[in-house]
Design a protein around this motif. Structure first.
Motif, PDB file in Angstrom:
ATOM      1  N   VAL A  91       0.884  -1.135   0.102  1.00 35.99           N
ATOM      2  CA  VAL A  91       0.201   0.094  -0.134  1.00 35.99           C
ATOM      3  C   VAL A  91       0.751   1.128   0.104  1.00 35.99           C
ATOM      4  CG1 VAL A  91      -1.618   1.472   1.407  1.00 35.99           C
ATOM      5  CG2 VAL A  91      -2.032  -1.195   1.087  1.00 35.99           C
ATOM      6  N   GLU A  92       1.920   1.305   0.982  1.00 35.02           N
ATOM      7  CA  GLU A  92       2.857   2.501   1.088  1.00 35.02           C
ATOM      8  C   GLU A  92       3.401   2.761  -0.530  1.00 35.02           C
ATOM      9  OE1 GLU A  92       3.922   2.155   5.631  1.00 35.02           O
ATOM     10  OE2 GLU A  92       5.318   1.332   4.228  1.00 35.02           O
ATOM     11  N   ILE A  93       3.841   1.596  -1.048  1.00 36.12           N
ATOM     12  CA  ILE A  93       4.767   2.123  -2.456  1.00 36.12           C
ATOM     13  C   ILE A  93       3.742   2.265  -3.518  1.00 36.12           C
ATOM     14  CG2 ILE A  93       6.821   0.471  -1.734  1.00 36.12           C
ATOM     15  CD1 ILE A  93       6.024  -1.734  -3.373  1.00 36.12           C
ATOM     16  N   SER A  94       2.663   1.742  -3.511  1.00 37.40           N
ATOM     17  CA  SER A  94       1.677   2.216  -4.179  1.00 37.40           C
ATOM     18  C   SER A  94       1.364   3.542  -4.454  1.00 37.40           C
ATOM     19  CB  SER A  94       0.212   1.240  -4.350  1.00 37.40           C
ATOM     20  OG  SER A  94      -0.466   1.884  -3.240  1.00 37.40           O
ATOM     21  N   GLY A  95       1.555   4.267  -3.377  1.00 37.31           N
ATOM     22  CA  GLY A  95       1.016   5.613  -3.250  1.00 37.31           C
ATOM     23  C   GLY A  95      -0.570   5.851  -3.344  1.00 37.31           C
ATOM     24  N   LEU A  96      -1.310   4.839  -3.017  1.00 37.03           N
ATOM     25  CA  LEU A  96      -3.023   5.087  -3.300  1.00 37.03           C
ATOM     26  C   LEU A  96      -3.181   5.818  -2.097  1.00 37.03           C
ATOM     27  CD1 LEU A  96      -4.450   1.881  -4.910  1.00 37.03           C
ATOM     28  CD2 LEU A  96      -3.348   4.000  -6.163  1.00 37.03           C
ATOM     29  N   PRO A  97      -3.987   6.805  -2.190  1.00 38.64           N
ATOM     30  CA  PRO A  97      -4.355   7.560  -0.984  1.00 38.64           C
ATOM     31  C   PRO A  97      -5.445   6.921  -0.231  1.00 38.64           C
ATOM     32  CG  PRO A  97      -5.440   8.618  -3.036  1.00 38.64           C
ATOM     33  CD  PRO A  97      -4.648   7.192  -3.345  1.00 38.64           C
ATOM     34  N   GLY A  98      -5.603   7.487   0.964  1.00 40.44           N
ATOM     35  CA  GLY A  98      -6.606   6.979   1.840  1.00 40.44           C
ATOM     36  C   GLY A  98      -6.336   5.403   2.470  1.00 40.44           C
ATOM     37  N   ASN A  99      -7.226   4.826   2.692  1.00 40.72           N
ATOM     38  CA  ASN A  99      -7.052   3.577   3.558  1.00 40.72           C
ATOM     39  C   ASN A  99      -7.216   2.429   2.403  1.00 40.72           C
ATOM     40  OD1 ASN A  99      -6.720   1.414   5.339  1.00 40.72           O
ATOM     41  ND2 ASN A  99      -8.998   1.152   5.821  1.00 40.72           N
ATOM     42  N   ALA A 100      -6.152   2.191   1.429  1.00 45.86           N
ATOM     43  CA  ALA A 100      -6.156   1.408   0.419  1.00 45.86           C
ATOM     44  C   ALA A 100      -5.776   0.042   0.947  1.00 45.86           C
ATOM     45  CB  ALA A 100      -4.936   1.673  -0.680  1.00 45.86           C
ATOM     46  N   LYS A 101      -6.102  -1.125   0.311  1.00 44.01           N
ATOM     47  CA  LYS A 101      -5.877  -2.329   0.958  1.00 44.01           C
ATOM     48  C   LYS A 101      -5.561  -3.489  -0.113  1.00 44.01           C
ATOM     49  CE  LYS A 101      -9.019  -2.104   4.867  1.00 44.01           C
ATOM     50  NZ  LYS A 101     -10.434  -2.518   5.739  1.00 44.01           N
ATOM     51  N   ALA A 102      -4.838  -4.585   0.238  1.00 47.24           N
ATOM     52  CA  ALA A 102      -4.370  -5.422  -0.558  1.00 47.24           C
ATOM     53  C   ALA A 102      -5.188  -6.965  -0.422  1.00 47.24           C
ATOM     54  CB  ALA A 102      -2.778  -5.881  -0.343  1.00 47.24           C
ATOM     55  N   PHE A 103      -4.944  -7.702  -1.325  1.00 42.87           N
ATOM     56  CA  PHE A 103      -5.411  -8.947  -1.537  1.00 42.87           C
ATOM     57  C   PHE A 103      -4.483  -9.999  -2.191  1.00 42.87           C
ATOM     58  CE2 PHE A 103      -7.550 -12.972  -2.251  1.00 42.87           C
ATOM     59  CZ  PHE A 103      -8.642 -13.332  -1.333  1.00 42.87           C
ATOM     60  N   PHE A 104      -3.987 -10.759  -1.482  1.00 42.08           N
ATOM     61  CA  PHE A 104      -3.147 -11.860  -2.342  1.00 42.08           C
ATOM     62  C   PHE A 104      -3.405 -12.819  -3.075  1.00 42.08           C
ATOM     63  CE2 PHE A 104      -1.044 -10.056   1.589  1.00 42.08           C
ATOM     64  CZ  PHE A 104      -0.053  -9.343   1.246  1.00 42.08           C
ATOM     65  N   SER A 105      -2.261 -13.006  -4.173  1.00 36.64           N
ATOM     66  CA  SER A 105      -2.921 -14.426  -5.151  1.00 36.64           C
ATOM     67  C   SER A 105      -1.425 -14.881  -5.147  1.00 36.64           C
ATOM     68  CB  SER A 105      -3.354 -13.635  -6.268  1.00 36.64           C
ATOM     69  OG  SER A 105      -2.181 -12.918  -7.143  1.00 36.64           O
TER      70      SER A 105
END
Length: 384
Positions: A91-105
């Motif tokens: 999330v940090e290196i993506s730079g997306l603002p706000g409360n961005a979240k990840a899902f793994f694959s």
């Protein structure tokens, strides 16, 4: 490590013939690999933009070995070691603002499947728009938004329904959006298409069109992400924020790993998506180590790309960091084989384009050696 000397015979008898290959790679270190006959090659394929930290980087090997000695698998029924830390880092290196979240694959194709599902369930719409020349995977959903007719048409009809527009043509894209369009899907640089770079400002214009039309923007960074272009993600060069990012390949230096990162407000609820192996403890440990290594070499990537550009200038290369394409034409396969004869691995992508995606750790001396071999190989077939 011992391997079967009759590997060609075993493959012929027991493996489905889906791949064309001639060399068995048995060992790798940095930018160098060794085949079953002991021949060494400078590797500018890097597992197709996967081994960005180089082969068997000591920090990645250490992270994998230490985690394997503690816990190999526990499934997503439980909290998984390193998952939270890795999600935070992505999330940090993506730079997306706000409360961005990840899902793994476990792969880029699976990441795209997740992106498609997320776009459909959150928008309530069922259709997508993708680009001609684009590649997003070979699973049924990711194949539906992959344009290449040779791999797509034998499996028709495919879902979700996808319309294709010319890459780089914002007016065509704008005209293709309907009330049923859930998202626009594109690569910021088309990798399998031959390292095709869109016109400057293209991503910004696409972002503006998506905002105006109320559709999501999915950016496929499976090949162009993780520092490949000199930014963590290629879209960052134009200062935009996608709604969903797909990533994989270089995430864990060759350990199977993928993910999506989605902006605030776009997330799966309970039981809307899942995976047995995704985000396992070894994969997450490998990814954290890989990101640490990439972060240290990231400032050097642009200069290394320019060194390639200068050495190959007469071939008019397309260069974004260490993602490089050269139009060779009908002799691309010949050039690839000639390079291998002289100890260099390169790759032919679509439409006779030579694709160079070396480890980000490649040295200037290795760049000079590689470009010398490429120039000689191209010259050999230039008059044919």
């Amino acid at each position: 490590m011992n391997f079967e000397s009759n590997y060609r015979e075993l493959e012929s008898q027991y493996i489905m013939p889906a791949f064309s290959r001639e060399i068995m790679i048995t060992k790798g270190s940095g930018c160098t690999v060794t085949d079953a006959d002991g021949k060494q090659y400078l590797d500018l394929v890097a597992g197709i933009a996967v081994c960005s930290t180089g082969h068997c980087h000591p920090k990645v090997v250490k992270a994998i070995a230490e985690q394997a000695a503690e816990l190999i698998h526990c499934s997503n029924l439980f909290y998984v070691p390193h998952q939270g830390a890795l999600a935070k880092k992505l999330v940090e290196i993506s730079g997306l603002p706000g409360n961005a979240k990840a899902f793994f694959s476990n792969s880029g194709a699976e990441a795209m499947e997740g992106a498609l599902k997320l776009a459909r369930i959150r928008t309530g719409r069922k259709e997508f728009i993708a680009c001609e020349g684009g590649f997003h995977g070979r699973t049924m959903g990711s194949l539906a938004c992959t344009h290449k007719p040779a791999i797509r048409e034998p499996f028709m009809p495919l879902q979700p329904f996808t319309s294709f527009v010319p890459y780089g043509d914002v007016q065509a894209l704008k005209g293709a959006i309907t009330e049923e369009t859930a998202a626009v899907i594109l690569e910021p640089i088309q990798g399998e298409g031959g390292v095709i770079i869109p016109p400057p400002g293209y991503l910004k214009q696409v972002r503006e069109i998506c905002d105006a039309k109320g559709v999501l923007l999915i950016v496929d960074e499976v090949q162009s992400g993780m520092g490949r272009t000199g930014h963590w993600f290629a879209f960052q060069e134009e200062g935009i924020h996608p709604d969903i990012i797909t990533m994989a390949k270089a995430m864990a230096s060759g350990f199977p790993m993928g993910a999506i990162v989605a902006r605030e407000g776009l997330e799966f609820g309970k039981s809307e998506h899942g995976s047995t192996f995704a985000g396992g403890p070894i994969a997450c440990a490998a990814a954290l180590a890989s990101i640490d290594v990439i972060g240290k070499v990231l400032p050097e990537v642009a200069a290394k790309g320019e060194r390639f550009r200068a050495a190959l200038a007469h071939l008019n290369p397309r260069v974004k960091g260490l993602m490089i394409g050269i139009t060779i034409g009908d002799h691309c396969a010949d050039v690839q084989k000639e390079c291998a004869v002289h100890g260099l691995l390169v790759n032919c992508a679509a439409h006779g384009n030579l694709r160079l995606v070396p480890p980000l750790t490649i040295t200037n001396a290795e760049i000079d050696k590689a470009t010398g071999i490429i120039n000689a190989a191209v010259s050999k077939f230039a008059s044919s």
